[in-house]
Write an enzyme that holds these catalytic residues in place. Structure first.
Site, mmCIF file in Angstrom:
data_model
loop_
_atom_site.group_PDB
_atom_site.id
_atom_site.type_symbol
_atom_site.label_atom_id
_atom_site.label_comp_id
_atom_site.label_asym_id
_atom_site.label_seq_id
_atom_site.Cartn_x
_atom_site.Cartn_y
_atom_site.Cartn_z
ATOM 1 N N ASP A 256 10.264 -38.822 0.143
ATOM 2 C CA ASP A 256 10.770 -38.142 1.334
ATOM 3 C C ASP A 256 9.720 -37.119 1.754
ATOM 4 O O ASP A 256 9.136 -36.428 0.915
ATOM 5 C CB ASP A 256 12.082 -37.443 0.961
ATOM 6 C CG ASP A 256 12.734 -36.763 2.139
ATOM 7 O OD1 ASP A 256 13.773 -37.265 2.613
ATOM 8 O OD2 ASP A 256 12.210 -35.720 2.590
ATOM 9 N N ILE A 257 9.454 -37.067 3.053
ATOM 10 C CA ILE A 257 8.461 -36.097 3.539
ATOM 11 C C ILE A 257 9.068 -34.697 3.461
ATOM 12 O O ILE A 257 10.213 -34.486 3.874
ATOM 13 C CB ILE A 257 8.038 -36.433 4.979
ATOM 14 C CG1 ILE A 257 7.456 -37.865 5.023
ATOM 15 C CG2 ILE A 257 7.023 -35.416 5.502
ATOM 16 C CD1 ILE A 257 7.104 -38.350 6.409
ATOM 17 N N ASN A 264 8.472 -31.455 12.997
ATOM 18 C CA ASN A 264 9.008 -31.781 14.331
ATOM 19 C C ASN A 264 9.130 -30.525 15.195
ATOM 20 O O ASN A 264 8.729 -30.510 16.360
ATOM 21 C CB ASN A 264 10.404 -32.395 14.201
ATOM 22 C CG ASN A 264 10.365 -33.910 14.038
ATOM 23 O OD1 ASN A 264 9.394 -34.545 14.433
ATOM 24 N ND2 ASN A 264 11.404 -34.468 13.464
ATOM 25 N N HIS A 269 8.244 -33.786 18.432
ATOM 26 C CA HIS A 269 8.810 -35.020 17.886
ATOM 27 C C HIS A 269 7.774 -36.150 17.900
ATOM 28 O O HIS A 269 7.736 -36.987 16.990
ATOM 29 C CB HIS A 269 10.034 -35.410 18.724
ATOM 30 C CG HIS A 269 11.062 -36.179 17.961
ATOM 31 N ND1 HIS A 269 11.081 -37.538 17.952
ATOM 32 C CD2 HIS A 269 12.102 -35.769 17.180
ATOM 33 C CE1 HIS A 269 12.091 -37.943 17.194
ATOM 34 N NE2 HIS A 269 12.736 -36.886 16.711
ATOM 35 N N ASP A 273 6.571 -38.499 14.897
ATOM 36 C CA ASP A 273 6.500 -39.971 14.869
ATOM 37 C C ASP A 273 5.140 -40.448 14.365
ATOM 38 O O ASP A 273 5.049 -41.404 13.590
ATOM 39 C CB ASP A 273 6.751 -40.548 16.268
ATOM 40 C CG ASP A 273 8.229 -40.535 16.622
ATOM 41 O OD1 ASP A 273 9.045 -40.194 15.728
ATOM 42 O OD2 ASP A 273 8.566 -40.862 17.771
ATOM 43 N N GLU A 299 12.879 -39.798 7.408
ATOM 44 C CA GLU A 299 11.536 -39.604 6.849
ATOM 45 C C GLU A 299 11.505 -39.991 5.387
ATOM 46 O O GLU A 299 10.775 -39.432 4.602
ATOM 47 C CB GLU A 299 11.065 -38.146 7.029
ATOM 48 C CG GLU A 299 12.121 -37.148 7.352
ATOM 49 C CD GLU A 299 12.971 -36.767 6.134
ATOM 50 O OE1 GLU A 299 13.984 -37.458 5.922
ATOM 51 O OE2 GLU A 299 12.612 -35.818 5.424
ATOM 52 N N ARG A 319 -1.047 -41.440 -7.007
ATOM 53 C CA ARG A 319 -2.074 -41.776 -6.019
ATOM 54 C C ARG A 319 -1.510 -41.631 -4.605
ATOM 55 O O ARG A 319 -2.161 -41.100 -3.702
ATOM 56 C CB ARG A 319 -2.548 -43.219 -6.253
ATOM 57 C CG ARG A 319 -3.856 -43.536 -5.584
ATOM 58 C CD ARG A 319 -4.448 -44.834 -6.059
ATOM 59 N NE ARG A 319 -3.634 -45.985 -5.709
ATOM 60 C CZ ARG A 319 -3.273 -46.923 -6.574
ATOM 61 N NH1 ARG A 319 -3.614 -46.845 -7.845
ATOM 62 N NH2 ARG A 319 -2.534 -47.951 -6.191
HETATM 63 P P1 GH3 Z 1 13.278 -31.732 2.851
HETATM 64 O O1 GH3 Z 1 11.959 -31.237 2.371
HETATM 65 O O2 GH3 Z 1 14.407 -31.129 2.083
HETATM 66 O O3 GH3 Z 1 13.345 -33.211 2.897
HETATM 67 O O4 GH3 Z 1 13.448 -31.170 4.330
HETATM 68 P P2 GH3 Z 1 13.326 -31.986 5.670
HETATM 69 O O5 GH3 Z 1 13.158 -31.039 6.803
HETATM 70 O O6 GH3 Z 1 12.252 -33.020 5.539
HETATM 71 O O7 GH3 Z 1 14.712 -32.767 5.703
HETATM 72 P P3 GH3 Z 1 15.875 -32.764 6.762
HETATM 73 O O8 GH3 Z 1 16.807 -33.856 6.274
HETATM 74 O O9 GH3 Z 1 16.440 -31.420 6.955
HETATM 75 O O10 GH3 Z 1 15.208 -33.221 8.120
HETATM 76 C C1 GH3 Z 1 14.751 -34.496 8.358
HETATM 77 C C2 GH3 Z 1 14.293 -34.560 9.796
HETATM 78 O O11 GH3 Z 1 13.686 -35.804 10.087
HETATM 79 C C3 GH3 Z 1 15.406 -34.377 10.779
HETATM 80 C C4 GH3 Z 1 15.181 -35.437 11.807
HETATM 81 O O12 GH3 Z 1 15.180 -34.913 13.113
HETATM 82 C C5 GH3 Z 1 13.822 -35.980 11.484
HETATM 83 N N1 GH3 Z 1 13.702 -37.394 11.814
HETATM 84 C C6 GH3 Z 1 14.465 -38.426 11.401
HETATM 85 N N2 GH3 Z 1 14.033 -39.582 11.951
HETATM 86 C C7 GH3 Z 1 12.964 -39.275 12.735
HETATM 87 C C8 GH3 Z 1 12.087 -40.047 13.574
HETATM 88 O O13 GH3 Z 1 12.189 -41.271 13.693
HETATM 89 N N3 GH3 Z 1 11.081 -39.405 14.206
HETATM 90 C C9 GH3 Z 1 10.930 -38.050 14.079
HETATM 91 N N4 GH3 Z 1 9.923 -37.467 14.744
HETATM 92 N N5 GH3 Z 1 11.760 -37.301 13.329
HETATM 93 C C10 GH3 Z 1 12.749 -37.893 12.660
HETATM 94 MG MG MG Z 2 12.415 -34.516 4.116
HETATM 95 MG MG MG Z 3 15.327 -36.793 4.070
#
Ligand code: GH3
Ligand code: MG
Ligand code: MG
Length: 376
Positions: A256-257, A264, A269, A273, A299, A319
């Site tokens: 997970d990112i 974002n 956004h 992407d 993500e 890696r």
């Molecule tokens: P954590 O380190 O705990 O994972 O924090 P986080 O911010 O990465 O996790 P969180 O679940 O709070 O947020 C995930 C975000 O990913 C929210 C959502 O708007 C974004 N996201 C989901 N799908 C997409 C996409 O297809 N494109 C983009 N740009 N953003 C996306």
């Molecule tokens: Mg995340």
């Molecule tokens: Mg997540």
């Protein structure tokens, strides 16, 4: 029972014309060029048979010769339709060669040799049928079981037309009766069956292709071009079953990112992407082509490593994590930094996809709690 030859040929022409119109219509509606080739071929063939049957005697030698040539052109178009259907280029010399061979044969043969003419004509049509069957045969992406009608229909057609050639000696003994012989009736009936049979095959192939395209679309993530959650789960279940039978373990990792929401928020956004696309590419380059990779949602990404040891799996994770950290993110946005957290789970024998993913997910949350940018 005696069947009138002209009536039979006219019926054949009408059936072919209707099928041709239908193919053209569907080809235009669905934008399938091969269907437009097939439809045009059927219409041309139907027109040439109908005109030839109705007016051959009043047309004169040259015009009826031209009509026949159009008929052979139609056969060449059917063959080219099957080429176009498989994404190949139309073969234009091949398309006209049959018609040219026919005209040349008629020019050189004496007008009395009607049986010889019919034999040559049947031979040309049989050759195109064989080429069509060969074209469909060489399409190896589909299973043989499903493809068999696509090969059998043109092959049988070719065989029926080859019969007078194979039985040539027997037929030539009775030249005068040839044109009114039982073979002419057989050919006209065969023509109708072939026209209908081929269209059946065409629609079978088209529908198979459409189903495949929809299935692919439903299991792919358009942003990264990787499997989506559904596609990954399906492929992974199949692979786990296969590997379990072979007694080999499967290792699954989920990552997970980190703080993606703030990427974002701070960069837009669209940049988010782009980050997802680049992470997808990094993931693909970190694994073997035989491993399964996908975007699990938002993500989160998944990777199933096949036939691997826990040590190699661990090394792949490290890696991968390092490749993401070290990537030149500043080329996307100055100051942009991206890290990932990874959870890894190795299968005990006979673990299901869901169990493996749940185990990897639990590790991922441990990695997040441990401060992110790490592997658990
Ligand atoms: P954590 O380190 O705990 O994972 O924090 P986080 O911010 O990465 O996790 P969180 O679940 O709070 O947020 C995930 C975000 O990913 C929210 C959502 O708007 C974004 N996201 C989901 N799908 C997409 C996409 O297809 N494109 C983009 N740009 N953003 C996306
Ligand atoms: Mg995340
Ligand atoms: Mg997540």
């Amino acid at each position: 029972m005696s069947l009138d030859t002209s009536t039979l040929y006219l019926v054949a022409a009408m059936v072919a014309a209707m099928l041709g119109a239908m193919l053209l219509f569907v080809g235009s509606q669905e934008n399938i060029p091969a269907l437009r080739w097939w439809g045009t071929a059927y219409l041309l063939g139907a027109a040439s048979i109908a005109l030839w049957t109705l007016a051959a005697s009043s047309l004169g030698e040259m015009l009826s010769l031209a009509l026949n040539a159009v008929g052979f052109l139609a056969c060449g178009m059917v063959w080219n339709a099957s080429r176009v259907f498989h994404g190949r280029k139309p073969n234009l010399p091949g398309l006209v060669l049959g018609a040219i061979a026919w005209v040349a044969a008629v020019m050189t043969l004496s007008p009395e040799a009607s049986a010889m003419r019919i034999t040559i004509g049947a031979g040309i049509v049989a050759l195109y049928a064989a080429l069509t069957a060969g074209e469909l045969w060489s399409e190896r992406r589909r299973t043989l079981q499903r493809r068999w009608p696509a090969i059998v229909v043109p092959a049988l057609h070719g065989f029926a037309l080859m019969l007078p050639i194979l039985l040539g000696g027997f037929l030539y003994a009775d030249q005068d009766k040839f044109s009114g012989s039982v073979w002419v009736t057989v050919f006209s009936v065969e023509l109708v069956l072939y026209a209908v049979g081929t269209v059946f095959v065409i629609f079978m192939l088209v529908s198979e292709r459409t189903v495949t395209a929809h299935k692919t679309a439903a299991s792919m993530d358009p942003l990264t071009g990787m499997f989506n959650r559904r596609g990954f789960a399906e492929a992974c279940s199949r692979v786990i079953e296969r590997e379990a039978t072979a007694g080999r373990p499967v290792t699954v990792l989920i990552f997970d990112i980190d703080h993606f929401k703030s990427i974002n928020d701070r960069h837009s956004h669209a940049v988010g992407d782009d980050v997802l696309r680049r992470v997808g590419r990094i993931l693909r380059s970190a694994c073997r082509p035989s491993d399964l990779a996908g975007r699990y949602g938002g993500e989160e990404f998944v990777l199933a490593l096949l036939d691997t040891t826990p040590e190699r799996a661990r090394a792949v994770c490290e890696r991968l994590r390092a490749s993401v950290v070290d990537h030149a993110w500043s080329t996307l946005r100055p100051g942009l930094e991206v890290t990932i957290s990874i959870g890894l789970a190795c299968s005990a024998a006979h673990a299901s996809t869901a169990e493996l993913l749940a185990a990897a997910d639990a590790r991922l949350y441990e990695a997040k709690r441990a401060g992110r940018n790490c592997v658990r």
